[in-house]
Design an enzyme around this catalytic site. Sequence first.
Site, PDB file in Angstrom:
ATOM      1  N   GLU A 192       0.690  -1.257   0.239  1.00 34.81           N
ATOM      2  CA  GLU A 192       0.194  -0.976  -0.245  1.00 34.81           C
ATOM      3  C   GLU A 192       1.007   1.283   0.049  1.00 34.81           C
ATOM      4  O   GLU A 192       2.423   1.364   0.167  1.00 34.81           O
ATOM      5  CB  GLU A 192      -1.015  -0.622   1.036  1.00 34.81           C
ATOM      6  CG  GLU A 192      -2.007  -0.978   1.408  1.00 34.81           C
ATOM      7  CD  GLU A 192      -2.809  -0.896   2.408  1.00 34.81           C
ATOM      8  OE1 GLU A 192      -2.670  -0.638   3.318  1.00 34.81           O
ATOM      9  OE2 GLU A 192      -3.696  -2.157   2.052  1.00 34.81           O
ATOM     10  N   CYS A 211      -2.782  -4.950  -5.278  1.00 36.58           N
ATOM     11  CA  CYS A 211      -2.968  -6.142  -4.366  1.00 36.58           C
ATOM     12  C   CYS A 211      -1.747  -7.601  -4.426  1.00 36.58           C
ATOM     13  O   CYS A 211      -1.176  -7.468  -5.551  1.00 36.58           O
ATOM     14  CB  CYS A 211      -4.406  -6.979  -5.450  1.00 36.58           C
ATOM     15  SG  CYS A 211      -5.482  -6.009  -5.387  1.00 36.58           S
ATOM     16  N   GLU A 220      -2.060 -10.707  -6.078  1.00 37.02           N
ATOM     17  CA  GLU A 220      -2.307 -11.292  -6.777  1.00 37.02           C
ATOM     18  C   GLU A 220      -1.234 -10.462  -7.840  1.00 37.02           C
ATOM     19  O   GLU A 220      -1.198 -11.635  -8.289  1.00 37.02           O
ATOM     20  CB  GLU A 220      -3.768 -11.359  -7.170  1.00 37.02           C
ATOM     21  CG  GLU A 220      -4.485 -12.145  -6.723  1.00 37.02           C
ATOM     22  CD  GLU A 220      -5.149 -11.187  -5.156  1.00 37.02           C
ATOM     23  OE1 GLU A 220      -4.704 -10.056  -4.685  1.00 37.02           O
ATOM     24  OE2 GLU A 220      -6.323 -11.783  -5.102  1.00 37.02           O
TER      25      GLU A 220
HETATM   26  N1  THU Z   1      -6.208  -6.731  -1.783  1.00 35.97           N
HETATM   27  C1  THU Z   1      -5.307  -7.790  -2.428  1.00 35.97           C
HETATM   28  O1  THU Z   1      -4.100  -8.345  -2.048  1.00 35.97           O
HETATM   29  N2  THU Z   1      -6.035  -8.724  -2.756  1.00 35.97           N
HETATM   30  C2  THU Z   1      -7.055  -8.624  -3.810  1.00 35.97           C
HETATM   31  O2  THU Z   1      -7.628  -9.398  -4.619  1.00 35.97           O
HETATM   32  C3  THU Z   1      -8.287  -7.642  -3.145  1.00 35.97           C
HETATM   33  C4  THU Z   1      -7.795  -7.148  -1.997  1.00 35.97           C
HETATM   34  C5  THU Z   1      -6.017  -6.145  -0.688  1.00 35.97           C
HETATM   35  C6  THU Z   1      -5.668  -4.702  -1.378  1.00 35.97           C
HETATM   36  C7  THU Z   1      -5.586  -3.584   0.238  1.00 35.97           C
HETATM   37  O3  THU Z   1      -3.706  -3.651   0.031  1.00 35.97           O
HETATM   38  C8  THU Z   1      -6.184  -4.138   0.502  1.00 35.97           C
HETATM   39  O4  THU Z   1      -6.174  -5.502   0.171  1.00 35.97           O
HETATM   40  C9  THU Z   1      -7.697  -3.863   1.451  1.00 35.97           C
HETATM   41  O5  THU Z   1      -8.654  -3.424   0.073  1.00 35.97           O
END
Ligand code: THU
Length: 153
Positions: A54, A63, A65
């Site tokens: 983040e 994210c 993935e």
């Molecule tokens: N997030 C992921 O890493 N993968 C996803 O498929 C959905 C959301 C993360 C993004 C962000 O840092 C946190 O989860 C909250 O949305």
Amino acid sequence: MTETTPDQLDPSLRRLIEAAREAADHAYSPYSGLSVGAALLGADGSVVSGANVENAAYPLGICAERTAIAAAVSQGLKDFRAIAVTARGSALATDGLLSPCGACRQTLIEFAQLAGHDIQVLLASPDGQRVLLTSARELLPLAMGRDQVRPGA
Ligand code: THU
């Protein structure tokens, strides 16, 4: 889509879940409080993982993935058999299984189409003991993809 437990899975998929859980330990998520880990299984058996990263400028976050996919492609790996995803943290308000966001589904579809086969998706609970089995194509039906554009035209 089926729910299962790790003992029902092939050892390579059990290891994949553990790799995703380890990756979640390295998440940088001070803003959401959600630590997400993802691990890809390549056709050659290799495993590449990633965590969410983040930023104070919120939209810049990425994210787990897509971090894993970017790392794998950077290492020359583009043919993925499976991806395991897991999340933990006080912000996790679901039943413990984090569903991949739309951007990650679209990114997975790109590589499913490139490889010419679907990619298994394993959504694991924080302790890794509950697993929902699905796939890239099941997660994004009627996806826009490589079949709809002419790359490089
Ligand atoms: N997030 C992921 O890493 N993968 C996803 O498929 C959905 C959301 C993360 C993004 C962000 O840092 C946190 O989860 C909250 O949305």
